[in-house]
Design a protein around this motif. Sequence first.
Motif, PDB file in Angstrom:
ATOM      1  N   THR A 235       0.846  -1.187   0.000  1.00 33.03           N
ATOM      2  CA  THR A 235       0.000   0.000   0.000  1.00 33.03           C
ATOM      3  C   THR A 235       0.886   1.242   0.000  1.00 33.03           C
ATOM      4  N   LEU A 236       0.323   2.364  -0.419  1.00 31.29           N
ATOM      5  CA  LEU A 236       1.124   3.570  -0.618  1.00 31.29           C
ATOM      6  C   LEU A 236       0.848   4.647   0.416  1.00 31.29           C
ATOM      7  N   GLY A 237       0.188   4.254   1.505  1.00 31.66           N
ATOM      8  CA  GLY A 237      -0.073   5.155   2.613  1.00 31.66           C
ATOM      9  C   GLY A 237      -0.452   4.338   3.832  1.00 31.66           C
ATOM     10  N   ALA A 238      -0.068   4.798   5.023  1.00 38.39           N
ATOM     11  CA  ALA A 238      -0.250   4.017   6.247  1.00 38.39           C
ATOM     12  C   ALA A 238      -1.701   3.619   6.524  1.00 38.39           C
ATOM     13  N   PRO A 239      -2.704   4.508   6.359  1.00 39.81           N
ATOM     14  CA  PRO A 239      -4.074   4.089   6.665  1.00 39.81           C
ATOM     15  C   PRO A 239      -4.548   2.917   5.812  1.00 39.81           C
ATOM     16  N   PHE A 240      -4.011   2.813   4.600  1.00 44.20           N
ATOM     17  CA  PHE A 240      -4.447   1.757   3.690  1.00 44.20           C
ATOM     18  C   PHE A 240      -3.827   0.405   4.042  1.00 44.20           C
ATOM     19  N   ALA A 241      -2.723   0.434   4.775  1.00 43.11           N
ATOM     20  CA  ALA A 241      -2.077  -0.820   5.173  1.00 43.11           C
ATOM     21  C   ALA A 241      -2.963  -1.597   6.134  1.00 43.11           C
ATOM     22  N   ALA A 242      -3.518  -0.903   7.136  1.00 41.37           N
ATOM     23  CA  ALA A 242      -4.403  -1.574   8.090  1.00 41.37           C
ATOM     24  C   ALA A 242      -5.639  -2.121   7.384  1.00 41.37           C
ATOM     25  N   THR A 243      -6.157  -1.375   6.422  1.00 47.68           N
ATOM     26  CA  THR A 243      -7.317  -1.828   5.653  1.00 47.68           C
ATOM     27  C   THR A 243      -6.966  -3.060   4.825  1.00 47.68           C
ATOM     28  N   ALA A 244      -5.758  -3.085   4.269  1.00 39.94           N
ATOM     29  CA  ALA A 244      -5.316  -4.251   3.493  1.00 39.94           C
ATOM     30  C   ALA A 244      -5.217  -5.491   4.374  1.00 39.94           C
ATOM     31  N   VAL A 245      -4.756  -5.311   5.610  1.00 41.20           N
ATOM     32  CA  VAL A 245      -4.692  -6.436   6.546  1.00 41.20           C
ATOM     33  C   VAL A 245      -6.097  -6.981   6.793  1.00 41.20           C
ATOM     34  N   ASP A 246      -7.063  -6.081   7.022  1.00 48.21           N
ATOM     35  CA  ASP A 246      -8.449  -6.510   7.254  1.00 48.21           C
ATOM     36  C   ASP A 246      -9.022  -7.211   6.020  1.00 48.21           C
ATOM     37  N   GLU A 256       1.150 -11.122   2.694  1.00 49.74           N
ATOM     38  CA  GLU A 256       1.888 -10.233   3.603  1.00 49.74           C
ATOM     39  C   GLU A 256       1.716  -8.785   3.134  1.00 49.74           C
ATOM     40  N   VAL A 257       1.699  -7.863   4.102  1.00 43.79           N
ATOM     41  CA  VAL A 257       1.449  -6.454   3.792  1.00 43.79           C
ATOM     42  C   VAL A 257       2.661  -5.598   4.153  1.00 43.79           C
ATOM     43  N   GLY A 258       3.068  -4.754   3.203  1.00 46.59           N
ATOM     44  CA  GLY A 258       4.066  -3.716   3.444  1.00 46.59           C
ATOM     45  C   GLY A 258       3.477  -2.409   2.968  1.00 46.59           C
ATOM     46  N   THR A 259       4.062  -1.294   3.388  1.00 45.36           N
ATOM     47  CA  THR A 259       3.449  -0.014   3.046  1.00 45.36           C
ATOM     48  C   THR A 259       4.475   1.102   2.932  1.00 45.36           C
ATOM     49  N   PHE A 260       4.023   2.204   2.396  1.00 44.55           N
ATOM     50  CA  PHE A 260       4.738   3.467   2.465  1.00 44.55           C
ATOM     51  C   PHE A 260       4.141   4.282   3.604  1.00 44.55           C
ATOM     52  N   ASP A 261       4.986   5.052   4.251  1.00 42.30           N
ATOM     53  CA  ASP A 261       4.573   6.028   5.267  1.00 42.30           C
ATOM     54  C   ASP A 261       4.145   5.356   6.570  1.00 42.30           C
ATOM     55  N   MET A 262       4.054   6.179   7.613  1.00 42.37           N
ATOM     56  CA  MET A 262       3.824   5.655   8.948  1.00 42.37           C
ATOM     57  C   MET A 262       2.802   6.498   9.687  1.00 42.37           C
ATOM     58  N   ASN A 263       2.299   5.929  10.773  1.00 41.90           N
ATOM     59  CA  ASN A 263       1.543   6.669  11.772  1.00 41.90           C
ATOM     60  C   ASN A 263       1.653   5.902  13.087  1.00 41.90           C
ATOM     61  N   SER A 272       4.377  -6.146  15.886  1.00 43.42           N
ATOM     62  CA  SER A 272       3.702  -7.434  16.038  1.00 43.42           C
ATOM     63  C   SER A 272       3.882  -8.333  14.822  1.00 43.42           C
ATOM     64  N   GLY A 273       4.341  -7.766  13.701  1.00 39.60           N
ATOM     65  CA  GLY A 273       4.514  -8.547  12.485  1.00 39.60           C
ATOM     66  C   GLY A 273       3.291  -8.567  11.591  1.00 39.60           C
ATOM     67  N   THR A 274       2.212  -7.882  12.002  1.00 39.94           N
ATOM     68  CA  THR A 274       1.002  -7.834  11.180  1.00 39.94           C
ATOM     69  C   THR A 274       1.279  -7.131   9.857  1.00 39.94           C
ATOM     70  N   ILE A 275       2.071  -6.051   9.930  1.00 43.10           N
ATOM     71  CA  ILE A 275       2.565  -5.356   8.744  1.00 43.10           C
ATOM     72  C   ILE A 275       4.080  -5.514   8.743  1.00 43.10           C
ATOM     73  N   ARG A 276       4.636  -5.919   7.623  1.00 43.33           N
ATOM     74  CA  ARG A 276       6.031  -6.358   7.613  1.00 43.33           C
ATOM     75  C   ARG A 276       7.044  -5.229   7.507  1.00 43.33           C
ATOM     76  N   PHE A 277       6.689  -4.144   6.859  1.00 46.85           N
ATOM     77  CA  PHE A 277       7.652  -3.033   6.729  1.00 46.85           C
ATOM     78  C   PHE A 277       6.935  -1.761   6.314  1.00 46.85           C
ATOM     79  N   ALA A 278       7.618  -0.645   6.506  1.00 48.45           N
ATOM     80  CA  ALA A 278       7.139   0.651   6.018  1.00 48.45           C
ATOM     81  C   ALA A 278       8.307   1.397   5.399  1.00 48.45           C
ATOM     82  N   VAL A 279       8.032   2.125   4.331  1.00 46.46           N
ATOM     83  CA  VAL A 279       9.011   3.012   3.705  1.00 46.46           C
ATOM     84  C   VAL A 279       8.676   4.424   4.171  1.00 46.46           C
ATOM     85  N   ASP A 280       9.512   4.969   5.022  1.00 46.83           N
ATOM     86  CA  ASP A 280       9.223   6.255   5.680  1.00 46.83           C
ATOM     87  C   ASP A 280       9.923   7.394   4.954  1.00 46.83           C
TER      88      ASP A 280
END
Length: 334
Positions: A235-246, A256-263, A272-280
């Motif tokens: 995903t290309l933004g942090a809020p969308f990563a949690a939605t992708a997990v759901d 597995e889910v990785g994303t750009f940006d953080m919150n 916790s390993g739910t999201i594997r990485f973020a590009v900050d």
Amino acid sequence: MRRGTAERRSSRGLRALAVAGILGGALALSACSSSGGKKSEGGGDGAGPRLKIAMITHSGPGDTFWDIVQKGAQAAAAKDNAEFLYSADPDGGKQAQLVQAAIDKKVDGIVVTFAKPDALKDVVARATAAKIPVVSINSGADVSARFGAVAHFGQDESIAGEAAGRELARIGAKNALCVVHEQGNVGLEDRCAGAKKTFGGKLENLFVQGTNMPQVKSSITAKLQADKGVDGILTLGAPFAATAVDAAKEAGSQAEVGTFDMNKDLIASIKSGTIRFAVDQQPYLQGYGAVDELWLLKTNGNVIGGGRPVLTGPAIVTKDNAASLEAFADRGTR
């Protein structure tokens, strides 16, 4: 064309130096902010007349990334004794109208994003014709100087995408989705294109309506149900990563889910390993640097970066280093 081993080592070395420089710059800026904290409570410690600086971005409603950008900008404005005005619209034409409104207010400087550069070109030309300096952030590094901006603060989206592609490969994905939450945003498209270069597997773009999170979830869910072979989601933004997990849970997918940006919430998910990485890309630094540049330009004629983009990322956040950023994320600055 594949690069040779020596060239790859050289490239990694240059990027390591760039990240070291960014972190050093962030510490220096933080030190400046801390040293001026008490003074800024009384109206700021910036020398010279009080400036009015407007920031106009392409943010959609509820995008927490831009809250972090604003916090950085507000911290710099408080230090520099500047009035900070913020507005945003994801529609390029409406964003241009907001820039024109700032020009009409005769602000002392404008910070703008070039996610949809063609829509902003003419109005930015009007700003520079009115002798209002413009600084760009986040999107449009390749057009910033050509459009008349004095500086740009952000990451190189193609390089950041390449970093994300390598991370997808590292976590073992072979067939992945790149979820684009805003069609026509050149920066987001560059991220996916960069990831495809280094991923090594199949990476397909999935366009979703980023301003409608239930639609984002349903689109990802439907894709995962239709293609059981998808084992990675970028995903290309942090809020969308949690939605992708759901969405993956709902679809019964192990992707597995990785994303750009953080919150703030993302740090816990990475730990916790739910999201594997973020590009900050360090949005706080983008907002802080842009406002500080306009103040420096107005008060001392300084231009940061010498006409070249000032890189604020990418920095890779994984389970190994997420804890070290937790305190900053808790206060909303990472």
